[in-house]
Enzyme design. Structure first.
Site, PDB file in Angstrom:
ATOM      1  N   GLY A 138       0.817  -1.223   0.000  1.00  0.00           N
ATOM      2  CA  GLY A 138       0.000   0.000   0.000  1.00  0.00           C
ATOM      3  C   GLY A 138       0.843   1.261   0.000  1.00  0.00           C
ATOM      4  O   GLY A 138       0.543   2.226  -0.715  1.00  0.00           O
ATOM      5  N   CYS A 139       1.899   1.256   0.781  1.00  0.00           N
ATOM      6  CA  CYS A 139       2.765   2.434   0.874  1.00  0.00           C
ATOM      7  C   CYS A 139       3.523   2.647  -0.437  1.00  0.00           C
ATOM      8  O   CYS A 139       3.716   3.780  -0.876  1.00  0.00           O
ATOM      9  CB  CYS A 139       3.729   2.297   2.051  1.00  0.00           C
ATOM     10  SG  CYS A 139       2.853   2.161   3.628  1.00  0.00           S
ATOM     11  N   THR A 140       3.921   1.554  -1.067  1.00  0.00           N
ATOM     12  CA  THR A 140       4.613   1.641  -2.359  1.00  0.00           C
ATOM     13  C   THR A 140       3.660   2.191  -3.416  1.00  0.00           C
ATOM     14  O   THR A 140       4.032   3.075  -4.198  1.00  0.00           O
ATOM     15  CB  THR A 140       5.166   0.263  -2.775  1.00  0.00           C
ATOM     16  OG1 THR A 140       6.077  -0.184  -1.756  1.00  0.00           O
ATOM     17  CG2 THR A 140       5.894   0.343  -4.107  1.00  0.00           C
TER      18      THR A 140
ATOM     19  N   ALA B 205       3.105   6.089  -2.665  1.00  0.00           N
ATOM     20  CA  ALA B 205       4.265   6.918  -2.994  1.00  0.00           C
ATOM     21  C   ALA B 205       4.562   6.892  -4.498  1.00  0.00           C
ATOM     22  O   ALA B 205       4.967   7.905  -5.073  1.00  0.00           O
ATOM     23  CB  ALA B 205       5.480   6.466  -2.185  1.00  0.00           C
TER      24      ALA B 205
END
Length: 150
Positions: free
Chosen positions: A45-47, A50
């Protein structure tokens, strides 16, 4: 948890990025600043979040925005994350959670029936004068740029 809202003065934060370079609110005066908090570097999710911001970075720049990612990861983890995905913006390594707590995004979470404390994925859009213009709590990781650049 989050008590900051639109119209509030943004916290006068201080943190260091993946290269040990200091960042504070004052550095961004005259620019719109997107401060996005994410739970953990290099997770799916963070990848996605960003990467979406990276892919729209020129649009942010054209509209006088600076971007700053923040998590409680180490500088080494942030540097690896930034280099691997070629993010053109700094990532604060907030291991002491000073910036995280200043923005009020640390608190109880639930995952697969388990409760624990962690970072709530939240984005703050701060205007040129240091005033919070928007707080996005329902972040859509794959289309986050569109949530900001309306």
């Amino acid at each position: 948890m989050i008590t900051l809202k639109k119209g509030d003065k943004a916290p006068d934060f201080f943190g260091v990025d993946q290269d040990g370079k200091p960042h504070q609110l004052e550095d961004y005066k005259g620019k719109k600043l997107v401060v996005f908090f994410y739970p953990k570097a290099s997770t799916p999710g963070c990848t996605a979040e960003a990467s979406d911001l990276r892919d729209n970075f020129e649009r942010f720049q054209a509209n006088n925005y600076a971007l700053l990612g923040v998590s409680a990861d180490s500088a080494k983890a942030q540097a690896k994350f930034k280099d691997k995905y070629e993010f053109p913006f700094p990532l604060l390594a907030d291991e002491e959670k000073e910036v995280i707590n200043a923005f009020g995004v640390w608190g109880p979470k639930k995952f697969m029936g388990r409760e624990y404390d962690g970072i709530h994925r939240t984005t703050f859009v701060i205007d040129e004068n240091g005033i919070i213009d928007e707080v996005i709590e329902n972040v859509k990781t794959k289309e986050h740029a569109a949530q900001i650049l309306k």
